[in-house]
Design an enzyme around this catalytic site. Structure first.
Site: not given
Length: 245
Positions: A9-11, A106-107, A139, A164
């Site tokens: 994931d990114l954030d 990622t979103s 997601k 996360d």
């Protein structure tokens, strides 16, 4: 069990943005005299597309108000100075050097992905990137992770996912992947409750080790070592194939 690819994931996983994200949405809530609980943030903010957050938590606002919030969020993210989650850059470079396929799922929108990776010096380290524009359903739907696995030409069941957010863990598990949570110990419980195999605070305890190639097979082995995991012990030596040539 051998795993063949690692998805991120990114954030909150590659870039440390949880405080900034939390602060932004709490400020929006205060502006419109709403109150956001920890459960609201876990369920409707972290790992969600901003448009989904608005529909879930601010459905009473007008379309014009929602558009203004999205523009405000984009301006804030474009001006932000990003900081990587500890150890993730070293891990990504080690995986890239070992030719282990990685993907970013990622979103966030594509422009943010490019901004973050450029700032952190991580551009080019992911074989595949799946962002908000690439998914019809965000997601906790598994679409993003299934798409990334497909693009990597690997079954999702052979992928390890770092996430996360509870919704992200649910997406990874629904895709059939093994999921490792990334959060401080005090906030680990929501991730474990929805299926994270274990939770680590950052990537400083994750290392990559490569063995010498076996002559008869023409390939060595790569071991992803996850150190002392929180709450639930993870298999410390997860073997992935290491490509040669």
């Amino acid at each position: 069990m051998s795993y063949e690819a690692i998805l991120f994931d990114l954030d909150g996983v590659v870039v440390d943005t949880q405080l900034a994200v939390t602060t932004f949405w709490q400020q929006i809530a205060a502006r419109y005299r709403c109150e956001l609980t920890t459960e609201d943030l876990d369920r409707s903010v972290y790992g969600r597309r901003a448009s989904e957050t608005l529909e879930m938590l601010f459905a009473h606002l007008s379309g014009q108000q929602k558009d203004a919030i999205l523009q405000e969020l984009q301006a804030a993210e474009q001006q932000a100075v990003y900081q990587e989650v500890s150890g993730v850059g070293a891990l990504l470079r080690a995986l890239h050097a070992a030719q282990i396929p990685t993907a970013l799922v990622t979103s966030a929108q594509h422009w943010k992905v490019e901004t973050v990776l450029a700032q952190l010096g991580l551009a080019g380290l992911f074989a595949v990137q799946v962002s908000a524009e690439d998914m019809r359903r965000g997601k906790p739907d598994p679409e993003g992770y299934l798409r990334a696995a497909h693009l990597l030409k690997r079954p999702a069941s052979s992928c390890i996912v770092f996430e996360d957010a509870p919704g992200g863990v649910q997406a990874a598990r629904a895709a059939g992947a093994l999921c490792i949570g990334v959060r401080p110990e005090a906030l680990a419980s929501p991730l474990l409750a929805v299926g994270a195999r274990c939770v680590i605070p950052d990537f400083t305890m994750v290392t990559v080790q490569c063995s010498l190639p076996k002559v008869e097979q023409g390939a060595g082995a790569l071991t992803l070592c996850v150190g002392t995991a929180l709450h639930v012990p993870f298999v410390e030596r997860t073997v992935l194939p290491k490509r040669t040539g």
